[in-house]
Design an enzyme around this catalytic site. Sequence first.
Site, mmCIF file in Angstrom:
data_model
loop_
_atom_site.group_PDB
_atom_site.id
_atom_site.type_symbol
_atom_site.label_atom_id
_atom_site.label_comp_id
_atom_site.label_asym_id
_atom_site.label_seq_id
_atom_site.Cartn_x
_atom_site.Cartn_y
_atom_site.Cartn_z
ATOM 1 N N ARG A 47 0.646 -1.050 -0.177
ATOM 2 C CA ARG A 47 -0.138 0.024 -0.079
ATOM 3 C C ARG A 47 0.778 1.354 -0.136
ATOM 4 O O ARG A 47 0.729 2.134 -0.613
ATOM 5 C CB ARG A 47 -0.926 -0.027 1.413
ATOM 6 C CG ARG A 47 -1.968 -1.130 1.210
ATOM 7 C CD ARG A 47 -2.715 -1.260 2.480
ATOM 8 N NE ARG A 47 -1.777 -1.622 3.467
ATOM 9 C CZ ARG A 47 -2.262 -2.110 4.819
ATOM 10 N NH1 ARG A 47 -3.289 -1.696 5.109
ATOM 11 N NH2 ARG A 47 -1.307 -2.453 5.445
ATOM 12 N N SER A 48 1.749 1.190 0.985
ATOM 13 C CA SER A 48 2.383 2.743 0.965
ATOM 14 C C SER A 48 3.411 2.885 -0.068
ATOM 15 O O SER A 48 3.580 4.266 -0.545
ATOM 16 C CB SER A 48 3.182 2.821 2.305
ATOM 17 O OG SER A 48 4.103 1.842 2.560
HETATM 18 P P1 4NP Z 1 1.272 -3.706 3.090
HETATM 19 O O1 4NP Z 1 1.101 -5.369 3.145
HETATM 20 O O2 4NP Z 1 1.444 -3.361 4.699
HETATM 21 O O3 4NP Z 1 0.565 -2.851 2.221
HETATM 22 O O4 4NP Z 1 2.898 -3.600 2.540
HETATM 23 C C1 4NP Z 1 1.746 -6.224 3.682
HETATM 24 C C2 4NP Z 1 2.930 -6.668 3.193
HETATM 25 C C3 4NP Z 1 3.459 -7.792 3.759
HETATM 26 C C4 4NP Z 1 3.017 -8.321 5.099
HETATM 27 C C5 4NP Z 1 1.909 -7.652 5.546
HETATM 28 C C6 4NP Z 1 1.332 -6.607 4.940
HETATM 29 N N1 4NP Z 1 3.512 -9.388 5.956
HETATM 30 O O5 4NP Z 1 3.024 -9.827 6.715
HETATM 31 O O6 4NP Z 1 4.784 -9.755 5.178
#
Ligand code: 4NP
Length: 157
Positions: A14-15
């Site tokens: 997302r970010s």
């Molecule tokens: P983000 O998504 O917060 O939008 O980058 C995720 C990417 C990886 C993980 C969780 C959320 N993870 O648990 O590895």
Amino acid sequence: MTRVLFLCLGNICRSPTAEAVLRRMAEEAGHDLAIDSCGTGDWHKGEPPDRRAIAAAARRGYDLTPLRARQLTPEDFTRFDLILAMDRSNLRGAEARRPDGAGARVELFLSLIDEKGPGAKSMDVPDPWYTGDFDGTLDLIETGCRALIRRLAQPAQ
Ligand code: 4NP
């Protein structure tokens, strides 16, 4: 110059997407912004964004490939004016790490699209790492970034 930091959990979906979207919209609108992104977690430190996020962004002309994940640091609370959290969990994570006296404003990203303003009923950007809905994520992020550009165009309150 306004310094904006997008925050999510892993800094690979997302970010970094929001970073690329806002960078392009700011360029088009002629706003001089410093833009970066990071995550509350460190599992993906140094990695490029998720390949599904890269592909979805590329279909709309955004290039995520140069970006690399990093974790939120105490210095971010003084280096940035505004930290925009993708969901309420990220928002709580950021507030819990704020060093005493550090001035960055931390807001829920999608509170920007709520006409009643921050503090009114607000939404999270659902995590596509779990939902798989990378296009829906991009839709929300484009809507939020448009709202931010509109806010930056208004005189400071
Ligand atoms: P983000 O998504 O917060 O939008 O980058 C995720 C990417 C990886 C993980 C969780 C959320 N993870 O648990 O590895």
